[in-house]
Design a protein around this motif. Structure first.
Motif, short mmCIF file in Angstrom:
data_model
loop_
_atom_site.label_atom_id
_atom_site.label_comp_id
_atom_site.label_asym_id
_atom_site.label_seq_id
_atom_site.Cartn_x
_atom_site.Cartn_y
_atom_site.Cartn_z
N ASP A 139 11.43 101.25 38.05
CA ASP A 139 10.34 101.17 39.03
C ASP A 139 10.94 100.58 40.30
O ASP A 139 11.23 99.38 40.37
N PHE A 140 11.13 101.43 41.31
CA PHE A 140 11.78 101.02 42.56
C PHE A 140 10.72 100.68 43.60
O PHE A 140 9.93 101.54 43.99
N GLY A 141 10.71 99.42 44.06
CA GLY A 141 9.66 98.96 44.94
C GLY A 141 8.45 98.60 44.12
O GLY A 141 7.34 99.08 44.34
N SER A 142 8.67 97.71 43.15
CA SER A 142 7.67 97.45 42.10
C SER A 142 6.54 96.54 42.52
O SER A 142 5.57 96.36 41.77
N GLY A 143 6.63 95.91 43.71
CA GLY A 143 5.55 95.05 44.17
C GLY A 143 5.31 93.90 43.21
O GLY A 143 6.24 93.23 42.77
N ILE A 144 4.05 93.70 42.84
CA ILE A 144 3.72 92.61 41.90
C ILE A 144 3.81 93.08 40.44
O ILE A 144 3.36 92.39 39.53
N GLY A 145 4.40 94.26 40.24
CA GLY A 145 4.74 94.68 38.90
C GLY A 145 3.62 95.25 38.06
O GLY A 145 3.73 95.29 36.83
N VAL A 146 2.54 95.72 38.68
CA VAL A 146 1.41 96.22 37.89
C VAL A 146 1.81 97.44 37.06
O VAL A 146 1.55 97.50 35.86
N THR A 147 2.47 98.40 37.69
CA THR A 147 2.87 99.61 36.97
C THR A 147 4.05 99.33 36.04
O THR A 147 4.10 99.83 34.90
N ALA A 148 5.00 98.51 36.47
CA ALA A 148 6.14 98.14 35.61
C ALA A 148 5.63 97.48 34.34
O ALA A 148 6.08 97.80 33.22
N ASN A 149 4.68 96.58 34.48
CA ASN A 149 4.09 95.87 33.34
C ASN A 149 3.37 96.84 32.41
O ASN A 149 3.50 96.77 31.18
N TRP A 173 3.07 90.68 37.52
CA TRP A 173 2.46 90.84 36.20
C TRP A 173 3.59 91.03 35.18
O TRP A 173 4.43 91.91 35.35
N ALA A 174 3.59 90.22 34.14
CA ALA A 174 4.65 90.33 33.13
C ALA A 174 4.11 90.00 31.74
O ALA A 174 4.62 89.14 31.04
N ASP A 175 3.05 90.70 31.36
CA ASP A 175 2.52 90.54 30.01
C ASP A 175 3.46 91.18 28.99
O ASP A 175 3.53 90.75 27.84
N MET A 217 -3.33 84.70 29.45
CA MET A 217 -4.34 85.77 29.43
C MET A 217 -3.73 87.06 29.98
O MET A 217 -3.07 87.03 31.02
N MET A 218 -3.93 88.14 29.27
CA MET A 218 -3.38 89.42 29.69
C MET A 218 -4.04 89.91 30.97
O MET A 218 -5.25 89.78 31.14
N HIS A 219 -3.21 90.47 31.86
CA HIS A 219 -3.76 91.08 33.07
C HIS A 219 -4.47 92.38 32.70
O HIS A 219 -4.06 93.08 31.78
N LYS A 220 -5.53 92.69 33.44
CA LYS A 220 -6.24 93.96 33.27
C LYS A 220 -6.29 94.66 34.62
O LYS A 220 -6.40 94.01 35.67
N VAL A 221 -6.22 95.99 34.60
CA VAL A 221 -6.22 96.73 35.86
C VAL A 221 -7.50 96.47 36.65
O VAL A 221 -7.52 96.53 37.87
N THR A 222 -8.57 96.12 35.93
CA THR A 222 -9.85 95.82 36.60
C THR A 222 -9.79 94.49 37.37
O THR A 222 -10.71 94.18 38.13
#
Length: 233
Positions: A33-43, A65-67, A1-6
């Motif tokens: 993306d340096f300091g990407s955390g759980i990858g929300v913005t990278a994804n 997050w890696a959709d 299932m795709m992650h959603k920002v919500t």
């Protein structure tokens, strides 16, 4: 299932929505993306771009997050040194430098690996906004006075917050120039009804008005965060 920002906590969802709007539509770029955390913005950016993410915390990477496909690296500044000069079109660094001790070195590395006319997006704490948060929301007058005296703050998850001024970026690396400084989180934390924060209609209205004032003097001066758009001279 795709992650959603919500899927995120309301404050984090709003933060991402605003910063992504401020970034605009980015396509076909080579992005770090340096300091990407759980990858929300990278994804998010990886849907239309070639993204490399660097994050030191392995626990965050385990739940990233890696959709959309992007390259994830475990590490910090030592990983930056492995890239060739002028590798990236854009560098993302959101809520990271406050927690880094070698930030002048990190910023210089950013300049080295950024292509000519490349852009850097830095999200950082704004001291004036934090003072207001301590007084208005947390009744922590002692911390407010300490921040006004120029001392560091504290984050429950990451430890000491080493505040720095927007202009420090240019002092650390004269090759870089701040082209725009936008405010983020000017209003929404002032709304103390936590239930309404979850209301999608309220979130939409809040994003709209936050965007409206994000480039207005006075409002951005007291925003909790600043979003710096930086270019290589």
């Amino acid at each position: 299932m795709m992650h959603k920002v919500t899927d995120l906590q309301p404050w984090e969802c709003l933060m991402k929505r605003i910063v992504w709007k401020q970034l605009g539509d980015i396509r076909d770029k080579k992005i770090l993306d340096f300091g990407s955390g759980i990858g929300v913005t990278a994804n998010y950016l990886a849907e239309h771009n070639d993204v490399t993410a660097i994050e030191p915390d392995e626990d965050s990477i385990k739940i990233r997050w890696a959709d959309h496909q992007y390259t994830q690296i475990v590490g910090s500044i030592q990983e930056l040194r492995k890239f060739d000069d002028e590798t990236f079109d854009m560098i993302i660094c959101h809520n990271v430098l406050e927690y880094a001790e070698d930030r002048p070195d990190i910023v210089k590395e950013f300049a080295r690996i950024l292509k000519p006319n490349g852009k850097i997006s830095i999200v950082k704490h704004n001291r004036a906004g934090r003072v207001m948060q301590m007084v208005v929301l947390l009744n922590d007058f002692e911390h407010a006075h300490s921040l006004l005296d120029g001392n560091d703050g504290m984050a429950s998850k990451y430890g000491a917050i080493h505040y720095y001024e927007d202009t420090d970026i240019e002092q650390w690396c004269p090759e870089l120039a701040i082209t725009k400084a936008l405010g983020m989180r000017t209003f929404w934390d002032m709304q103390q009804n936590q239930e309404i924060h979850k209301d999608v209609d309220w979130q939409d209205k809040m994003v709209e008005i936050e965007m409206r004032v994000s480039d207005m003097d006075g409002y951005k001066d007291i925003a909790f965060f600043h979003h710096l758009m930086i270019e290589k001279r």
